[in-house]
Design a protein around this motif. Structure first.
Motif, PDB file in Angstrom:
ATOM      1  N   VAL A 112       0.537  -1.054   0.081  1.00  0.00           N
ATOM      2  CA  VAL A 112      -0.231  -0.037   0.151  1.00  0.00           C
ATOM      3  C   VAL A 112       1.295   0.937  -0.161  1.00  0.00           C
ATOM      4  CG1 VAL A 112      -1.807   1.173   1.518  1.00  0.00           C
ATOM      5  CG2 VAL A 112      -2.207  -1.322   1.008  1.00  0.00           C
ATOM      6  N   THR A 113       1.418   1.276   0.532  1.00  0.00           N
ATOM      7  CA  THR A 113       2.997   2.492   1.339  1.00  0.00           C
ATOM      8  C   THR A 113       3.640   2.762  -0.398  1.00  0.00           C
ATOM      9  OG1 THR A 113       3.199   1.842   3.557  1.00  0.00           O
ATOM     10  CG2 THR A 113       4.621   3.310   2.491  1.00  0.00           C
ATOM     11  N   SER A 114       3.526   1.623  -1.205  1.00  0.00           N
ATOM     12  CA  SER A 114       4.751   1.259  -2.232  1.00  0.00           C
ATOM     13  C   SER A 114       3.775   1.920  -3.677  1.00  0.00           C
ATOM     14  CB  SER A 114       4.974   0.359  -2.695  1.00  0.00           C
ATOM     15  OG  SER A 114       4.117  -0.350  -3.121  1.00  0.00           O
ATOM     16  N   GLY A 115       2.306   2.080  -3.416  1.00  0.00           N
ATOM     17  CA  GLY A 115       1.748   2.857  -4.138  1.00  0.00           C
ATOM     18  C   GLY A 115       0.913   4.289  -3.601  1.00  0.00           C
ATOM     19  N   ALA A 116       1.429   5.068  -2.776  1.00  0.00           N
ATOM     20  CA  ALA A 116       0.521   6.038  -2.151  1.00  0.00           C
ATOM     21  C   ALA A 116       2.496   6.545  -2.804  1.00  0.00           C
ATOM     22  CB  ALA A 116       0.709   6.355  -0.395  1.00  0.00           C
ATOM     23  N   GLY A 117       3.130   5.670  -2.542  1.00  0.00           N
ATOM     24  CA  GLY A 117       5.201   6.483  -2.628  1.00  0.00           C
ATOM     25  C   GLY A 117       4.996   7.373  -4.829  1.00  0.00           C
ATOM     26  N   LEU A 118       4.173   5.408  -4.966  1.00  0.00           N
ATOM     27  CA  LEU A 118       4.415   5.996  -6.761  1.00  0.00           C
ATOM     28  C   LEU A 118       3.598   7.501  -6.964  1.00  0.00           C
ATOM     29  CD1 LEU A 118       5.326   4.549  -9.512  1.00  0.00           C
ATOM     30  CD2 LEU A 118       2.498   3.581  -9.534  1.00  0.00           C
ATOM     31  N   ALA A 119       2.415   7.511  -6.483  1.00  0.00           N
ATOM     32  CA  ALA A 119       1.089   8.679  -6.771  1.00  0.00           C
ATOM     33  C   ALA A 119       2.802  10.604  -5.814  1.00  0.00           C
ATOM     34  CB  ALA A 119       0.356   8.411  -5.797  1.00  0.00           C
ATOM     35  N   ALA A 120       2.564   9.981  -5.341  1.00  0.00           N
ATOM     36  CA  ALA A 120       3.615  10.997  -4.193  1.00  0.00           C
ATOM     37  C   ALA A 120       4.808  11.587  -5.629  1.00  0.00           C
ATOM     38  CB  ALA A 120       4.054  10.312  -3.264  1.00  0.00           C
ATOM     39  N   VAL A 121       5.853  10.266  -5.839  1.00  0.00           N
ATOM     40  CA  VAL A 121       6.339  10.406  -7.394  1.00  0.00           C
ATOM     41  C   VAL A 121       6.105  11.364  -8.375  1.00  0.00           C
ATOM     42  CG1 VAL A 121       8.399   9.200  -8.396  1.00  0.00           C
ATOM     43  CG2 VAL A 121       7.815   8.638  -6.594  1.00  0.00           C
ATOM     44  N   LEU A 122       4.786  10.581  -9.008  1.00  0.00           N
ATOM     45  CA  LEU A 122       4.358  11.193 -10.153  1.00  0.00           C
ATOM     46  C   LEU A 122       4.012  13.073  -9.669  1.00  0.00           C
ATOM     47  CD1 LEU A 122       3.009  10.456 -12.906  1.00  0.00           C
ATOM     48  CD2 LEU A 122       0.963  10.075 -11.337  1.00  0.00           C
ATOM     49  N   ALA A 123       3.262  13.120  -8.813  1.00  0.00           N
ATOM     50  CA  ALA A 123       2.921  14.235  -8.278  1.00  0.00           C
ATOM     51  C   ALA A 123       4.424  15.410  -8.463  1.00  0.00           C
ATOM     52  CB  ALA A 123       2.190  14.923  -7.335  1.00  0.00           C
ATOM     53  N   LEU A 260     -17.992  -1.497   5.627  1.00  0.00           N
ATOM     54  CA  LEU A 260     -17.483  -1.593   6.937  1.00  0.00           C
ATOM     55  C   LEU A 260     -16.711  -2.121   5.872  1.00  0.00           C
ATOM     56  CD1 LEU A 260     -16.332  -1.505   9.607  1.00  0.00           C
ATOM     57  CD2 LEU A 260     -16.491  -3.940   9.664  1.00  0.00           C
ATOM     58  N   LYS A 261     -16.661  -2.601   5.454  1.00  0.00           N
ATOM     59  CA  LYS A 261     -14.385  -2.860   4.817  1.00  0.00           C
ATOM     60  C   LYS A 261     -14.088  -1.435   3.295  1.00  0.00           C
ATOM     61  CE  LYS A 261     -15.402  -7.949   4.289  1.00  0.00           C
ATOM     62  NZ  LYS A 261     -15.401  -9.043   3.903  1.00  0.00           N
ATOM     63  N   ARG A 262     -15.161  -0.890   3.059  1.00  0.00           N
ATOM     64  CA  ARG A 262     -15.278   0.285   1.902  1.00  0.00           C
ATOM     65  C   ARG A 262     -14.739   1.158   2.638  1.00  0.00           C
ATOM     66  NH1 ARG A 262     -19.797  -1.804  -0.649  1.00  0.00           N
ATOM     67  NH2 ARG A 262     -20.933  -0.785   0.575  1.00  0.00           N
ATOM     68  N   ILE A 263     -14.934   1.434   4.560  1.00  0.00           N
ATOM     69  CA  ILE A 263     -14.587   2.958   4.521  1.00  0.00           C
ATOM     70  C   ILE A 263     -13.337   2.344   5.540  1.00  0.00           C
ATOM     71  CG2 ILE A 263     -15.167   3.327   7.001  1.00  0.00           C
ATOM     72  CD1 ILE A 263     -18.042   3.135   7.457  1.00  0.00           C
ATOM     73  N   VAL A 264     -12.484   1.094   6.089  1.00  0.00           N
ATOM     74  CA  VAL A 264     -11.949   0.980   6.158  1.00  0.00           C
ATOM     75  C   VAL A 264     -10.591   0.895   5.135  1.00  0.00           C
ATOM     76  CG1 VAL A 264     -10.205  -0.980   7.489  1.00  0.00           C
ATOM     77  CG2 VAL A 264     -12.618  -0.528   8.076  1.00  0.00           C
ATOM     78  N   ILE A 265     -10.924   0.873   3.719  1.00  0.00           N
ATOM     79  CA  ILE A 265      -9.967   0.915   2.742  1.00  0.00           C
ATOM     80  C   ILE A 265      -9.766   2.220   2.649  1.00  0.00           C
ATOM     81  CG2 ILE A 265      -9.768   0.970   0.247  1.00  0.00           C
ATOM     82  CD1 ILE A 265     -11.159  -2.428   0.777  1.00  0.00           C
ATOM     83  N   VAL A 266     -10.849   2.719   2.940  1.00  0.00           N
ATOM     84  CA  VAL A 266     -10.426   4.737   2.405  1.00  0.00           C
ATOM     85  C   VAL A 266     -10.431   4.855   3.577  1.00  0.00           C
ATOM     86  CG1 VAL A 266     -11.362   6.735   1.813  1.00  0.00           C
ATOM     87  CG2 VAL A 266     -12.266   4.702   0.996  1.00  0.00           C
ATOM     88  N   ALA A 267     -10.251   4.279   4.912  1.00  0.00           N
ATOM     89  CA  ALA A 267      -9.372   5.328   6.110  1.00  0.00           C
ATOM     90  C   ALA A 267      -8.029   4.214   5.937  1.00  0.00           C
ATOM     91  CB  ALA A 267     -10.172   4.735   7.391  1.00  0.00           C
ATOM     92  N   VAL A 268      -7.219   3.057   5.769  1.00  0.00           N
ATOM     93  CA  VAL A 268      -6.009   3.320   5.304  1.00  0.00           C
ATOM     94  C   VAL A 268      -5.381   3.864   4.454  1.00  0.00           C
ATOM     95  CG1 VAL A 268      -5.018   0.802   4.647  1.00  0.00           C
ATOM     96  CG2 VAL A 268      -6.681   0.703   6.322  1.00  0.00           C
ATOM     97  N   ALA A 269      -6.006   4.118   3.029  1.00  0.00           N
ATOM     98  CA  ALA A 269      -5.569   5.118   2.265  1.00  0.00           C
ATOM     99  C   ALA A 269      -5.126   6.009   2.642  1.00  0.00           C
ATOM    100  CB  ALA A 269      -6.292   5.025   0.270  1.00  0.00           C
ATOM    101  N   ALA A 270      -6.389   6.623   3.540  1.00  0.00           N
ATOM    102  CA  ALA A 270      -5.717   8.206   3.844  1.00  0.00           C
ATOM    103  C   ALA A 270      -5.119   8.807   5.041  1.00  0.00           C
ATOM    104  CB  ALA A 270      -7.303   9.070   4.545  1.00  0.00           C
ATOM    105  N   ALA A 271      -4.857   7.808   5.723  1.00  0.00           N
ATOM    106  CA  ALA A 271      -3.268   7.364   6.539  1.00  0.00           C
ATOM    107  C   ALA A 271      -2.332   7.699   5.987  1.00  0.00           C
ATOM    108  CB  ALA A 271      -4.278   6.711   7.602  1.00  0.00           C
ATOM    109  N   CYS A 272      -2.361   6.129   5.356  1.00  0.00           N
ATOM    110  CA  CYS A 272      -0.815   5.814   4.117  1.00  0.00           C
ATOM    111  C   CYS A 272      -1.044   7.142   3.658  1.00  0.00           C
ATOM    112  CB  CYS A 272      -0.673   4.613   3.740  1.00  0.00           C
ATOM    113  SG  CYS A 272       0.230   3.924   3.192  1.00  0.00           S
ATOM    114  N   GLY A 273      -1.883   6.785   2.568  1.00  0.00           N
ATOM    115  CA  GLY A 273      -1.531   7.973   1.364  1.00  0.00           C
ATOM    116  C   GLY A 273      -0.784   9.685   2.128  1.00  0.00           C
ATOM    117  N   SER A 274      -1.450   9.739   3.360  1.00  0.00           N
ATOM    118  CA  SER A 274      -1.158  11.241   3.286  1.00  0.00           C
ATOM    119  C   SER A 274       0.184  11.570   4.509  1.00  0.00           C
ATOM    120  CB  SER A 274      -1.879  11.875   4.616  1.00  0.00           C
ATOM    121  OG  SER A 274      -2.178  11.074   5.318  1.00  0.00           O
TER     122      SER A 274
END
Length: 362
Positions: A112-123, A260-274
C-alpha cells in the motif's frame, strides 16, 4: 505455517480486559506526553529540556530570539507532524490487520505504501507540467490527495485479489503485496529517469523517510486525513471485532460488512497516503505497534485503535529524536531508525513462542 498465520485473532478466554485496556491507554498518554517533551527539547542546537520547561512555564524571557524561533518554527511543527504521521501509520496497520484478519497485514509490507509513494513521485515529477492544472487547483492538498488515491488503488487491488469467499489467504496477501510493490517500483523507476536534479532530491526524501523540513503547512495538509481516520474509530471498532468471526457471523450480528470494508479501505488509504506525502516511506510502525499493544491489552479494537494512535505517535517522536541526535549535527533518515527497531521485533514476533516457529518453515 500459512494456516497458523491466517488464523483470526481470538480472545483466549482471559475474561473482560477493560480495566487492563484503560490502564494501557493511560500509560500510553503519559508516554506520548514524554515523547512530545523529548521531541521539543532535544536536537543538535543549544535549546535543551531546561529551556523548554522555562518556555512552557512562561519563564522563557531568558531565551534568545533564535532559540524561540527554533522552538516555535522548527521543533513544534516537527513534533506535531511526527505525532500525526505515527498515529496514522499505526492505526492504518491495526485496521488492515483487523480487516484481513491477519497479523501480517501492514501498509508497508503488502504494497500500500508503495502505491502512495508512486503517486507522490508522480506528483513531484509531473506536478509542474502535465498535472500543473490539478496542482494549481488543489494547492497544498495536491500531494496528499495524489498519495491518498495511490494508496487507495493499491489497497483495493490487494483486497480484491487476496480475498476469496470472505477469507484472505496469507500466501496471496504477501505475494500480491510483493507484486504490487514491484510494479509500483518499476513505474517509479521510469519517473525517476524523467526527473531533474531538484525532483531527484525530493524523491530521495520520500524513499528514506524523514520529518525534516516540517512546516505548519505540511501539518495542515495532513491534518484532515488523520482527523478523518481518528473520527471513524468509534464507528468501526465493533465491526472489526465482529469481523474476526468471519463475514457471515459479522453480518448476522448486524454489522454492515461491505460498507465497513469500504470505509476501512478508504481510511487506510487516507492515513497511509497522507503520511507518505509529507514524510516519505517509514516502515514497521504499522505492524509493530498494534502487535505489541494486542499483547498488552487484548484484541478489542475499541482499545487497540486509539492505543495504536497514541503508541504510534510516541514511537515515531522517539525515533525522530534519536535520528536527530545520534549522529548530530548530521541527521539520520527516520525510516532507518524505525527499521532498525521494527525489523528485529517483527522477526521476534514471527519466530518467537507465539509466532510461526522455526519448525513450521518449509
Amino acid at each position: 505455517m500459512m494456516k497458523t498465520l491466517a488464523m483470526p485473532f481470538r480472545n483466549t478466554g482471559e475474561g473482560d480486559r477493560t480495566s487492563q485496556g484503560v490502564l494501557v491507554i493511560v500509560l500510553l498518554v503519559v508516554l506520548l506526553i514524554a515523547a512530545c517533551l523529548l521531541s521539543l527539547g532535544v536536537g543538535p542546537t543549544g535549546v535543551g529540556l531546561r529551556d523548554l520547561f522555562a518556555y512552557l512555564t512562561g519563564n522563557g524571557d531568558s531565551l534568545t530570539t533564535q532559540e524561540r524561533v527554533i522552538l516555535e518554527a522548527v521543533r513544534l511543527p516537527r513534533t506535531a507532524l511526527g505525532l500525526l504521521v505515527g498515529a496514522g501509520l499505526a492505526v492504518s496497520g491495526a485496521m488492515m490487520q483487523g480487516l484481513f484478519r491477519n497479523p501480517l497485514a501492514d501498509p508497508g509490507i503488502v504494497g500500500v505504501t508503495s502505491g502512495a509513494g508512486l503517486a507522490a513521485v508522480l506528483a513531484i515529477v509531473l506536478g509542474g507540467t502535465v498535472l500543473a492544472p490539478v496542482s494549481m487547483l488543489l494547492g497544498n492538498q495536491f500531494l496528499p490527495l495524489m498519495a491518498f488515491f495511490g494508496g487507495l488503488i493499491n489497497t483495493w487491488m490487494l483486497y480484491v485479489i487476496a480475498t476469496r469467499d470472505g477469507r484472505t489467504s496469507t500466501t496471496a496477501l504477501i505475494l500480491c503485496g510483493i507484486a504490487i510493490g514491484a510494479l509500483s517500483g518499476a513505474f517509479m523507476g521510469l519517473l525517476i529517469v524523467m526527473a531533474d536534479d531538484r525532483q531527484l532530491r525530493d524523491i530521495t526524501f520520500w524513499s528514506l523517510g524523514s520529518l525534516g523540513g516540517a512546516t505548519y503547512g505540511r501539518v495542515l495538509s495532513i491534518l484532515p486525513f488523520i482527523v478523518f481516520v481518528m473520527a471513524i474509530i468509534p464507528f468501526v471498532a465493533r465491526g472489526l471485532d465482529a469481523l474476526v468471526l468471519g463475514d457471515a457471523a459479522a453480518f448476522h450480528m448486524g454489522v454492515p460488512v461491505q460498507r465497513l470494508k469500504r470505509i476501512v479501505i478508504v481510511a487506510v488509504a487516507a492515513a497511509c497516503g497522507s503520511t507518505v506525502a509529507v514524510a516519505g516511506s517509514i516502515g514497521f510502525v504499522g505492524i509493530v505497534v498494534p502487535h505489541l499493544l494486542r499483547l498488552a491489552m487484548g484484541p478489542s479494537h475499541r482499545f487497540l485503535l486509539p492505543g495504536s494512535a497514541l503508541g504510534g505517535g510516541a514511537l515515531l517522536l522517539i525515533a525522530d529524536a534519536v535520528a536527530r541526535t545520534v549522529a548530530a549535527p548530521a541527521e539520520l533518515p527516520i525510516g532507518v531508525i524505525t527499521a532498525l527497531f521494527g525489523a528485529p521485533v517483527f522477526l521476534f514476533l514471527l519466530i518467537g513462542r507465539n509466532g510461526i516457529g522455526m519448525r513450521d518453515l518449509p
